[in-house]
Design a protein around this motif. Sequence first.
Motif, PDB file in Angstrom:
ATOM      1  N   LEU A 223       6.783  14.259   1.981  1.00  0.00           N
ATOM      2  CA  LEU A 223       7.667  15.136   2.756  1.00  0.00           C
ATOM      3  C   LEU A 223       7.148  16.566   2.732  1.00  0.00           C
ATOM      4  N   VAL A 224       7.096  17.195   3.893  1.00  0.00           N
ATOM      5  CA  VAL A 224       6.821  18.620   3.980  1.00  0.00           C
ATOM      6  C   VAL A 224       7.979  19.275   4.717  1.00  0.00           C
ATOM      7  N   ILE A 225       8.467  20.361   4.156  1.00  0.00           N
ATOM      8  CA  ILE A 225       9.578  21.123   4.747  1.00  0.00           C
ATOM      9  C   ILE A 225       9.017  22.460   5.192  1.00  0.00           C
ATOM     10  N   VAL A 226       9.061  22.715   6.485  1.00  0.00           N
ATOM     11  CA  VAL A 226       8.573  23.978   7.038  1.00  0.00           C
ATOM     12  C   VAL A 226       9.772  24.894   7.227  1.00  0.00           C
ATOM     13  N   LEU A 227       9.762  26.016   6.531  1.00  0.00           N
ATOM     14  CA  LEU A 227      10.877  26.959   6.552  1.00  0.00           C
ATOM     15  C   LEU A 227      10.524  28.136   7.456  1.00  0.00           C
ATOM     16  N   ASP A 228      11.255  28.271   8.542  1.00  0.00           N
ATOM     17  CA  ASP A 228      11.016  29.338   9.523  1.00  0.00           C
ATOM     18  C   ASP A 228      11.994  30.479   9.266  1.00  0.00           C
ATOM     19  N   THR A 229      11.484  31.663   8.916  1.00  0.00           N
ATOM     20  CA  THR A 229      12.352  32.801   8.590  1.00  0.00           C
ATOM     21  C   THR A 229      12.472  33.802   9.736  1.00  0.00           C
ATOM     22  N   ILE A 230      12.090  33.384  10.945  1.00  0.00           N
ATOM     23  CA  ILE A 230      12.316  34.216  12.130  1.00  0.00           C
ATOM     24  C   ILE A 230      13.621  33.784  12.767  1.00  0.00           C
ATOM     25  N   SER A 231      14.452  34.739  13.148  1.00  0.00           N
ATOM     26  CA  SER A 231      15.787  34.439  13.661  1.00  0.00           C
ATOM     27  C   SER A 231      16.084  35.289  14.882  1.00  0.00           C
ATOM     28  N   PRO A 232      17.006  34.827  15.739  1.00  0.00           N
ATOM     29  CA  PRO A 232      17.545  35.748  16.754  1.00  0.00           C
ATOM     30  C   PRO A 232      18.180  36.951  16.073  1.00  0.00           C
TER      31      PRO A 232
END
Length: 464
Positions: free
Chosen positions: A286-295
């Motif tokens: 399992l790989v979890i990609v965490l995206d910290t860009i937000s509207p």
Amino acid sequence: MPQAPDTAAGLQTRIGDARVRHSANKRRRSLRRTQKQEIAARRGITRSRRTTAIRIVLIVLAAALLFTPILLVASPISYLPFVAGVLLVLVSFIYLQILKRSLAMELDIGDDSTLARGEATVLSVHLSNSCPLPYPRIELEFYVTDLFGAYDDVRPITCALGARETADADFEVSFAHLGTYEAGVSRVRIHDLLGLFSSTLDRGISRSVTVHPRSVDLGPGDAFLAEPDESRSSLRPVAADDMDYTSVREYRYGDSLKSIHWNLSARDPHGTLFTRVYEAYVNPSLVIVLDTISPEYASEELMSLFDGMVECAAALCVEARSDGIDAEVRYVDRDGLEAASHLANTIDADDMVTRMRRITPEGEGPHPEAESATAEEMLRAAGLQSHGFSNVVLVGARTDPGQLRALTEIASMRRRASAYIAAPRLLEGKERERFLSPLHALEASGAVWRIVESDEHRTEVVNR
């Protein structure tokens, strides 16, 4: 007001309207808070002026009482009240100087300086008086900073300390968001026995408090259900473009254009497109990609989204590893580079929270997306390689078309793909449905998605 059309432009319009209303409410709350602070400041100034005036009046009255006998009686005895008053003031001043050198303080933060989000701890100051004189009045000012280093909570506490006595002054505080905080005593003020003099001691002490993610119940039907007893790699038919293909099938949405069998498609009388099917090895991991860009949202809303995303990613990683599945969280660090963390429990996320880039509105921050690693790149690198991960999860706060296309392509390669999207609470009803509507495109490819909701009290994962 006419309804905006049910299109991407209409969605942006509604999100913009929601942001305007939220900003207006935030300005009103900020104005009320500022007004209250101004009223409290004016009251504090008024009390200070009143206290100063009373002291001046008392000093004048004391001076009159001391000088009256001297003026009325021409005798050496008439000077005794004046001399006694001067001696009393001198003794009071010396008393304060002794107290200034006799107070020792030590700060203690509960049992541990590492807490789960939402947990409360007791900030305790141990006071020790090493001289035979009592402290009639000690004023302590406790403080806690916010995530940006500014004072967030300041509380004054008053106490007294006897001769050679030891005592504790306690201050309970809780932390609503992830991160590293500073808590301690910013000011210590002592008074002499008669209340004539006071002094502020340069004894500021503080400790760091790290707030790590708390446990999150992911609910039934997790997206990563690979059996731990599977072989380390397994041969699976996938739509890829770097190996010899073994068969063909009809084109599916999300297939790479490079994998289309153009010659065979051109000969089909119905104009059907065919995709080459290859064989590739994938790891049951399992790989979890965490995206910290937000509207763009208000800072409090952004921090709630950040809390929910990090807690969800940590819970996914911890649960997978507890089931015997190799798992890691990939994210962009504060230098704009790709980084990875392997979490055995939520406390291990302390280092990840410290290293990773804070949640940032689109187009802002020290490292724009064009100049740093992106979640879409990490998704494609993890899931579209011939020896990629068998379970790929996206955790983020936006419905980016590029990321959704990457998940669709991963799912078309017979790998498990899923998305956990943190939805802002300010979006409700149809606005919320329009915000999440792009995620329905994942269902056609077999990918699944869920909603992450978070506030200062809890984080929960819900189905739709």
